[in-house]
Design an enzyme around this catalytic site. Structure first.
Site, short mmCIF file in Angstrom:
data_model
loop_
_atom_site.label_atom_id
_atom_site.label_comp_id
_atom_site.label_asym_id
_atom_site.label_seq_id
_atom_site.Cartn_x
_atom_site.Cartn_y
_atom_site.Cartn_z
N ASP A 39 0.85 -1.19 0.00
CA ASP A 39 0.00 0.00 0.00
C ASP A 39 0.89 1.24 0.00
O ASP A 39 2.10 1.16 0.24
CB ASP A 39 -0.94 0.01 1.22
CG ASP A 39 -0.17 0.09 2.53
OD1 ASP A 39 0.87 -0.59 2.67
OD2 ASP A 39 -0.59 0.85 3.42
N GLU A 43 0.15 -0.87 5.78
CA GLU A 43 1.25 -0.29 6.56
C GLU A 43 1.06 1.20 6.79
O GLU A 43 1.33 1.72 7.87
CB GLU A 43 2.59 -0.54 5.85
CG GLU A 43 3.80 -0.42 6.75
CD GLU A 43 4.39 0.99 6.83
OE1 GLU A 43 5.24 1.23 7.69
OE2 GLU A 43 4.00 1.86 6.00
#
Lengths: 477, 477
Positions: free
Chosen positions: A100, A166
């Site tokens: 991400d 994250e």
């Protein structure tokens, strides 16, 4: 040693356009984990990774993490776990990365389209996620491919753990890692994470420490509701008056924390550790440039780096409940919450620090002689992490850096925290190494994020070389 | 004296339903000055007033104030000025009020429709603007009508000044008053403003003083942009650290201002003034109830009222530029602006106070030994106002209160400011009296604003009685 590396490096060079294309495809998927509407793109990015890994012959599993806490209508993106090689005679290295990215909009001030990889005339590859963390994640895949195409035996069993949250607090990941520690990750011999940066732009580093963070709220309340200062000013004890007086006692302008007992918890500086700082490629000009001012506390690089890495610090972040807008408002806020945090270092234990903080804040408030009500509590706490840079995991990485970049790496710590590091260490009981690919100017969370082409291509060589050296290192330490 | 009053009072009683209907019509016009979309309603409310005044035979002018500063696409609502009577042998009294109101939405928590006057079984008349300030404004009109219907000669020439932007800073009004002081308002002998409240619920008051307000910003800046406390904590001097240390030195928990020299500017308390406080209808229970807590500074009513009315106070309102949301953010803000204000009293001159504040803040910042940059400046300043309660304007009002309510009024001051008061005093050079109609529980700026029917009807009698007594008072003081 590691004689196969020349062939591997040559193969990486010849595949470099292909590897850049792979990064271009990844950057084109706007996998912004903080944005609900982008959640399908995050999932798509996980699928892209899984498909690439399958095509390379790795075993891949997409593991669901369930609904997102607080947003139960949405599923968390899955963790992509993968194994490449299952040879009992080889070491098994577990690597972590995230697929991400931070949010990015052209109108935030990007010079290029954030989700279109754009290479300028200095071979800087601009794009959201280029350096954080799609470049490093693809580095592991590229390394596998280059070995295959060069016909070189892959030196280790590679376990991979790539998450998609994250940039939004790694929700669900700690439980997953703990649950898989004795299952999917059971034969891990060492862990490597490539998700941080060089200290500067010229010299690679290995990172062996992170500070922890205890984040506190100091809540002071009195009146039943906000008051008009014309009507009540002078007649009632004001929570803001008490709060600024308490906050003022925490730390001085030169960063000296005033809470008794905290200093005693800090591990003493040894001569051996002190000697590490002199050679590190870092100057006061570097920090003045990144600060945008000359308002540093220490005049020298050694003390500055120590202050960032191995000593605690205390920052006052702000106040909730008070007037915070531009302009003028004559309010007496009824309840105000001061926010401050302490960056912690060895050997400051979370509970010991909390106890000292609560006691001190209560004493300081008591000194005010106020009838208002105080509450002081930790909003969140996270422990520091320090690994032994003498472990074979680090020696191997050091040799890889010398082979690829021709210099010994700096041994660095970081002032911030990457909580997953400590989770992996505690869950697997193995040494964890932070092996960065990008440099300090990559602007990971800012506009115009980039990864230099050289850092990417040499970084792929570095990750592969690390795996060769780590396979050869003696076990003793 | 004032023998005509019995007939006037009787007439007011017999017209009371009609007067309540007039208030109902006014409340039904949602003249919210802060809301752009309500601007036509504000204008309509001014037109309603002008029409009512014309019907009563008063001269009326609607004076435009030009475009609204900062919102030049909108015209400010006009000032409605009016004259009733032009007899050189009579005194001329200038009265002020406002026809705009605070915002109000049912969903804010109102128990009734805010723009529908709703009378409960205790004769409390709920509705936005009922007490602030439509009730008092209509009080003057009702007083004219009752005189006419009772066939009693109106005792003074009445000049009226009704504005439509009071709840949004009275934009444009000061210039207007100053421009008309020697024109439309030229023959003013005294000024009366009915736009404040009794100190409690039982006893009427005359108000002869208001505190001023100097509002300050303390701006401290250093880094070029906000920083991450993990990366920079411990290495750079933080503006927030300096700011809370400076703010902490301004005032203590018991409201004692720490800025040297300010106390010396405060007019000493005379025995005569001190004697005024004992009889005032006010208890510590009253303030504890309005505070919603027992966190008062002083244990006694006298010192509490003096702290509100005749001593300065300093309140810290908040900080701009720091983290102010719920939750946790590990930012080191690059520039923070602390906001505080000082309520001023006689004889604190604005410039003297500013000079002492700037000097003190600079000294306190210097003590921090910081490389950051400080700016301290006044955002706005407004002077205190104190009239002589021995002036015939006040004696007349005192007699009117005794006649209508059967008690001597409390002589009060207020802790907040009504800037137009000082403007009228300075522009006309005449005594200004604040003569409230409503009581302390009217919730002027809150939900469920109300005016008690008794305060409205007796208030109409009071305004008329005041005009009779003011016509009779000897000139000497």
């Amino acid at each position: 040693m590691a004689p196969q590396l020349d062939g591997y490096f040559k193969q990486v060079d010849s595949l470099s356009d292909h590897f850049i294309e792979r990064l271009r495809k990844a950057v084109a998927i706007p996998s912004v984990s903080a944005d609900e509407e982008r959640r399908p793109d995050v999932v798509r990015m996980g699928e892209f990774l899984a498909a690439e890994l399958s095509a390379l012959g790795a075993e891949v599993e997409s593991r669901p993490l369930g609904p997102q806490p607080g947003h139960e209508h949405m599923e968390l993106p899955p963790v992509i776990i993968s194994r490449y090689g299952n040879d009992k005679k080889k070491r098994t290295i577990l690597v972590y990365g995230h697929y991400d990215v931070q949010p990015a909009l052209k109108e935030d001030g990007w010079a290029t389209e954030p989700f279109t990889l754009t290479i300028d005339d200095k071979d800087r590859m601009y794009g959201r996620g280029s350096t954080d963390d799609k470049g490093p994640v693809l580095g592991w895949l590229n390394s596998i491919e280059a070995h295959q195409k060069a016909g070189i035996d892959f030196p280790v069993n590679l376990l991979m753990c790539f998450e998609g949250m994250e940039e939004f607090g790694s929700e669900g990941l700690d439980d997953f890692i703990n649950a898989e520690a004795k299952k999917y990750f059971a034969d891990t011999d060492a862990v490597c994470i490539s998700d941080n940066y060089w200290l500067g732009t010229e010299k690679p580093c290995l990172t062996y420490g992170l500070r922890g963070c205890n984040y506190y709220s100091v809540e002071i309340s009195g009146p039943g509701q906000d008051l008009h200062s014309g009507v009540f000013g002078g007649t009632a004890q004001e929570p803001m008056t008490d709060l600024v007086r308490v906050l003022a006692t925490l730390v001085d302008t030169n960063g000296k924390i005033q809470i008794p007992g905290l200093d005693e918890l800090v591990a003493p500086l040894t001569e051996e550790e002190k000697a590490l700082y002199g050679d590190i490629a870092f100057t006061m000009d570097n920090i003045h440039e990144s600060l945008g001012s000359n308002t540093t506390i220490y005049p020298d690089k050694e003390r500055t780096l120590m202050a960032r890495w191995r000593y605690p610090s205390l920052s006052v972040h702000g106040i909730e409940g008070a007037f915070s807008q531009p302009g003028a408002k004559t309010v007496i806020p009824a309840k105000v919450i001061g926010k401050f945090s302490i960056r912690t270092v060895p050997n400051m234990e979370i509970e010991e620090v909390n106890t000292l903080v609560y006691k001190y804040v209560e004493e300081q408030f008591k000194k005010c002689g106020s009838k208002n009500t105080l509450k002081c509590y930790a909003q969140h706490t996270g422990k520091w992490w320090v690994a032994s840079p003498k472990h074979w995991n680090f020696s191997a990485a050091g040799k890889a850096v010398e082979r690829v970049w021709g210099v010994k790496p700096d041994l660095t710590r970081e002032g911030g925290s990457i909580p997953v590091t400590l989770t992996f260490e505690e869950a697997t009981g193995k040494n964890v190494l932070l092996l960065p690919m990008g440099s300090s100017t990559d602007a990971a969370h800012s506009i115009n994020e980039k990864l230099d082409k050289k850092n990417y291509i040499e970084g792929i060589k570095l990750l592969g070389a690390y795996l060769h050296y780590v396979a050869e290192e003696p076990m003793e330490n």
